[in-house]
Design a protein around this motif. Structure first.
Motif, PDB file in Angstrom:
ATOM      1  N   SER A  61       0.967  -1.122  -0.092  1.00  0.00           N
ATOM      2  CA  SER A  61      -0.052   0.019  -0.011  1.00  0.00           C
ATOM      3  C   SER A  61       0.990   1.184   0.055  1.00  0.00           C
ATOM      4  O   SER A  61       2.299   0.959   0.075  1.00  0.00           O
ATOM      5  CB  SER A  61      -0.848   0.104   1.271  1.00  0.00           C
ATOM      6  N   GLU A  62       0.391   2.436  -0.299  1.00  0.00           N
ATOM      7  CA  GLU A  62       1.064   3.635  -0.082  1.00  0.00           C
ATOM      8  C   GLU A  62       1.968   3.743   1.187  1.00  0.00           C
ATOM      9  O   GLU A  62       3.102   4.211   1.258  1.00  0.00           O
ATOM     10  CB  GLU A  62       0.232   4.807  -0.235  1.00  0.00           C
ATOM     11  N   ASP A  63       1.423   3.493   2.287  1.00  0.00           N
ATOM     12  CA  ASP A  63       2.027   3.754   3.498  1.00  0.00           C
ATOM     13  C   ASP A  63       2.926   2.504   4.243  1.00  0.00           C
ATOM     14  O   ASP A  63       3.947   2.683   4.750  1.00  0.00           O
ATOM     15  CB  ASP A  63       1.047   4.204   4.385  1.00  0.00           C
ATOM     16  N   ALA A  64       2.531   1.151   3.663  1.00  0.00           N
ATOM     17  CA  ALA A  64       3.105   0.162   3.918  1.00  0.00           C
ATOM     18  C   ALA A  64       4.458  -0.147   3.392  1.00  0.00           C
ATOM     19  O   ALA A  64       4.645   0.243   2.148  1.00  0.00           O
ATOM     20  CB  ALA A  64       2.415  -0.836   4.149  1.00  0.00           C
ATOM     21  N   PRO A  65       5.507  -0.712   4.023  1.00  0.00           N
ATOM     22  CA  PRO A  65       6.698  -0.940   3.188  1.00  0.00           C
ATOM     23  C   PRO A  65       6.418  -2.340   2.193  1.00  0.00           C
ATOM     24  O   PRO A  65       5.514  -3.018   2.676  1.00  0.00           O
ATOM     25  CB  PRO A  65       7.532  -1.553   4.427  1.00  0.00           C
ATOM     26  N   ASP A  66       7.298  -2.195   1.306  1.00  0.00           N
ATOM     27  CA  ASP A  66       7.081  -3.524   0.489  1.00  0.00           C
ATOM     28  C   ASP A  66       7.971  -4.681   1.355  1.00  0.00           C
ATOM     29  O   ASP A  66       8.946  -4.506   1.928  1.00  0.00           O
ATOM     30  CB  ASP A  66       7.994  -3.053  -0.949  1.00  0.00           C
ATOM     31  N   VAL A  67       7.234  -5.896   1.333  1.00  0.00           N
ATOM     32  CA  VAL A  67       7.841  -7.015   2.072  1.00  0.00           C
ATOM     33  C   VAL A  67       8.258  -7.916   0.995  1.00  0.00           C
ATOM     34  O   VAL A  67       7.433  -8.535   0.374  1.00  0.00           O
ATOM     35  CB  VAL A  67       6.941  -7.337   3.204  1.00  0.00           C
ATOM     36  N   GLU A  68       9.571  -8.304   1.349  1.00  0.00           N
ATOM     37  CA  GLU A  68       9.952  -9.634   0.604  1.00  0.00           C
ATOM     38  C   GLU A  68      10.374 -10.849   1.560  1.00  0.00           C
ATOM     39  O   GLU A  68      11.026 -10.516   2.761  1.00  0.00           O
ATOM     40  CB  GLU A  68      11.129  -9.459  -0.366  1.00  0.00           C
ATOM     41  N   VAL A  69      10.032 -11.918   1.322  1.00  0.00           N
ATOM     42  CA  VAL A  69      10.510 -13.007   2.072  1.00  0.00           C
ATOM     43  C   VAL A  69      11.384 -14.085   1.098  1.00  0.00           C
ATOM     44  O   VAL A  69      11.071 -14.608   0.216  1.00  0.00           O
ATOM     45  CB  VAL A  69       9.064 -14.080   2.476  1.00  0.00           C
ATOM     46  N   TYR A  70      12.622 -14.324   1.719  1.00  0.00           N
ATOM     47  CA  TYR A  70      13.632 -15.243   1.119  1.00  0.00           C
ATOM     48  C   TYR A  70      13.954 -16.473   1.902  1.00  0.00           C
ATOM     49  O   TYR A  70      13.794 -16.591   3.207  1.00  0.00           O
ATOM     50  CB  TYR A  70      14.938 -14.241   0.813  1.00  0.00           C
ATOM     51  N   GLN A  71      14.284 -17.423   1.329  1.00  0.00           N
ATOM     52  CA  GLN A  71      14.693 -18.807   1.812  1.00  0.00           C
ATOM     53  C   GLN A  71      15.895 -19.448   1.317  1.00  0.00           C
ATOM     54  O   GLN A  71      16.259 -19.221   0.107  1.00  0.00           O
ATOM     55  CB  GLN A  71      13.853 -20.041   1.621  1.00  0.00           C
ATOM     56  N   VAL A  72      17.082 -19.320   2.202  1.00  0.00           N
ATOM     57  CA  VAL A  72      18.332 -19.692   1.603  1.00  0.00           C
ATOM     58  C   VAL A  72      18.476 -21.384   1.604  1.00  0.00           C
ATOM     59  O   VAL A  72      18.239 -21.861   2.820  1.00  0.00           O
ATOM     60  CB  VAL A  72      19.339 -19.038   2.439  1.00  0.00           C
ATOM     61  N   ASP A  73      18.738 -21.955   0.607  1.00  0.00           N
ATOM     62  CA  ASP A  73      18.858 -23.431   0.529  1.00  0.00           C
ATOM     63  C   ASP A  73      19.963 -23.972   1.457  1.00  0.00           C
ATOM     64  O   ASP A  73      20.763 -23.177   1.407  1.00  0.00           O
ATOM     65  CB  ASP A  73      19.009 -23.862  -0.866  1.00  0.00           C
ATOM     66  N   ASN A  74      19.589 -25.122   1.920  1.00  0.00           N
ATOM     67  CA  ASN A  74      20.467 -25.823   2.913  1.00  0.00           C
ATOM     68  C   ASN A  74      21.291 -24.934   4.009  1.00  0.00           C
ATOM     69  O   ASN A  74      22.339 -24.864   4.345  1.00  0.00           O
ATOM     70  CB  ASN A  74      21.792 -26.282   1.970  1.00  0.00           C
ATOM     71  N   ALA A  75      20.146 -24.067   4.644  1.00  0.00           N
ATOM     72  CA  ALA A  75      20.848 -23.141   5.734  1.00  0.00           C
ATOM     73  C   ALA A  75      19.836 -23.657   6.761  1.00  0.00           C
ATOM     74  O   ALA A  75      18.587 -23.532   6.627  1.00  0.00           O
ATOM     75  CB  ALA A  75      20.878 -21.727   5.278  1.00  0.00           C
ATOM     76  N   GLY A  76      20.358 -23.374   8.120  1.00  0.00           N
ATOM     77  CA  GLY A  76      19.244 -23.089   9.111  1.00  0.00           C
ATOM     78  C   GLY A  76      19.214 -21.768   9.469  1.00  0.00           C
ATOM     79  O   GLY A  76      18.816 -20.865   8.806  1.00  0.00           O
ATOM     80  N   HIS A  77      19.167 -21.625  10.922  1.00  0.00           N
ATOM     81  CA  HIS A  77      18.921 -20.020  11.337  1.00  0.00           C
ATOM     82  C   HIS A  77      19.962 -19.289  11.340  1.00  0.00           C
ATOM     83  O   HIS A  77      19.777 -18.248  11.214  1.00  0.00           O
ATOM     84  CB  HIS A  77      18.430 -20.481  13.066  1.00  0.00           C
ATOM     85  N   LEU A  78      21.315 -19.586  11.415  1.00  0.00           N
ATOM     86  CA  LEU A  78      22.466 -18.961  11.484  1.00  0.00           C
ATOM     87  C   LEU A  78      23.062 -18.935   9.965  1.00  0.00           C
ATOM     88  O   LEU A  78      24.300 -19.497   9.738  1.00  0.00           O
ATOM     89  CB  LEU A  78      23.556 -19.497  12.510  1.00  0.00           C
ATOM     90  N   LEU A  79      22.267 -18.106   9.289  1.00  0.00           N
ATOM     91  CA  LEU A  79      22.548 -18.273   7.825  1.00  0.00           C
ATOM     92  C   LEU A  79      24.044 -17.416   7.539  1.00  0.00           C
ATOM     93  O   LEU A  79      24.778 -18.490   6.616  1.00  0.00           O
ATOM     94  CB  LEU A  79      21.840 -17.193   7.282  1.00  0.00           C
ATOM     95  N   MET A  80      24.561 -16.794   8.331  1.00  0.00           N
ATOM     96  CA  MET A  80      25.913 -16.182   7.955  1.00  0.00           C
ATOM     97  C   MET A  80      27.056 -17.115   8.381  1.00  0.00           C
ATOM     98  O   MET A  80      28.305 -17.331   7.745  1.00  0.00           O
ATOM     99  CB  MET A  80      26.371 -14.977   8.783  1.00  0.00           C
ATOM    100  N   LEU A  81      26.642 -17.816   9.576  1.00  0.00           N
ATOM    101  CA  LEU A  81      27.807 -18.909   9.802  1.00  0.00           C
ATOM    102  C   LEU A  81      27.756 -20.264   8.744  1.00  0.00           C
ATOM    103  O   LEU A  81      28.743 -21.074   8.759  1.00  0.00           O
ATOM    104  CB  LEU A  81      27.540 -19.386  11.193  1.00  0.00           C
ATOM    105  N   GLU A  82      26.665 -20.722   8.473  1.00  0.00           N
ATOM    106  CA  GLU A  82      26.182 -21.676   7.719  1.00  0.00           C
ATOM    107  C   GLU A  82      26.635 -21.763   6.252  1.00  0.00           C
ATOM    108  O   GLU A  82      26.785 -22.841   5.620  1.00  0.00           O
ATOM    109  CB  GLU A  82      25.093 -22.103   8.124  1.00  0.00           C
ATOM    110  N   ASN A  83      26.840 -20.498   5.616  1.00  0.00           N
ATOM    111  CA  ASN A  83      26.832 -20.574   4.031  1.00  0.00           C
ATOM    112  C   ASN A  83      28.324 -19.547   3.871  1.00  0.00           C
ATOM    113  O   ASN A  83      28.545 -18.788   4.505  1.00  0.00           O
ATOM    114  CB  ASN A  83      25.527 -19.820   3.484  1.00  0.00           C
TER     115      ASN A  83
END
Length: 83
Positions: A61-83
């Motif tokens: 909408s005009e006032d709300a932010p654009d939202v994107e959702v991404y999923q990284v393959d073969n990763a758990g919760h700690l993305l920076m450490l696992e990839n």
């Protein structure tokens, strides 16, 4: 001190948020919000998709932010450490 001390302030018993982001993110005055999850993350991305829906899906909408959702393959919760 530890960052874990703040958990009592932001979470209710059972690890439920005192002030859920799903209702606060649509009010942010920013252009974009991105959620990034690992494909094997313990966190459920369904709430991120709910935020995207509230903010108006792909167009937003005009006032709300654009939202994107991404999923990284073969990763758990700690993305920076696992990839």
């Amino acid at each position: 001190g530890s960052g874990e001390y703040c958990l009592n302030a932001i979470l209710e018993p059972g690890a439920y948020a005192r002030s859920p982001l799903v209702y606060r993110i649509p009010k942010l005055r920013v252009r974009q919000v991105d959620f990034i999850y690992g494909s094997m993350d313990w966190m459920d991305p369904s709430h991120a998709y709910k935020v995207k829906e509230i903010c108006g899906g792909d167009g937003g909408s005009e006032d709300a932010p654009d939202v994107e959702v991404y999923q990284v393959d073969n990763a758990g919760h700690l993305l920076m450490l696992e990839n």
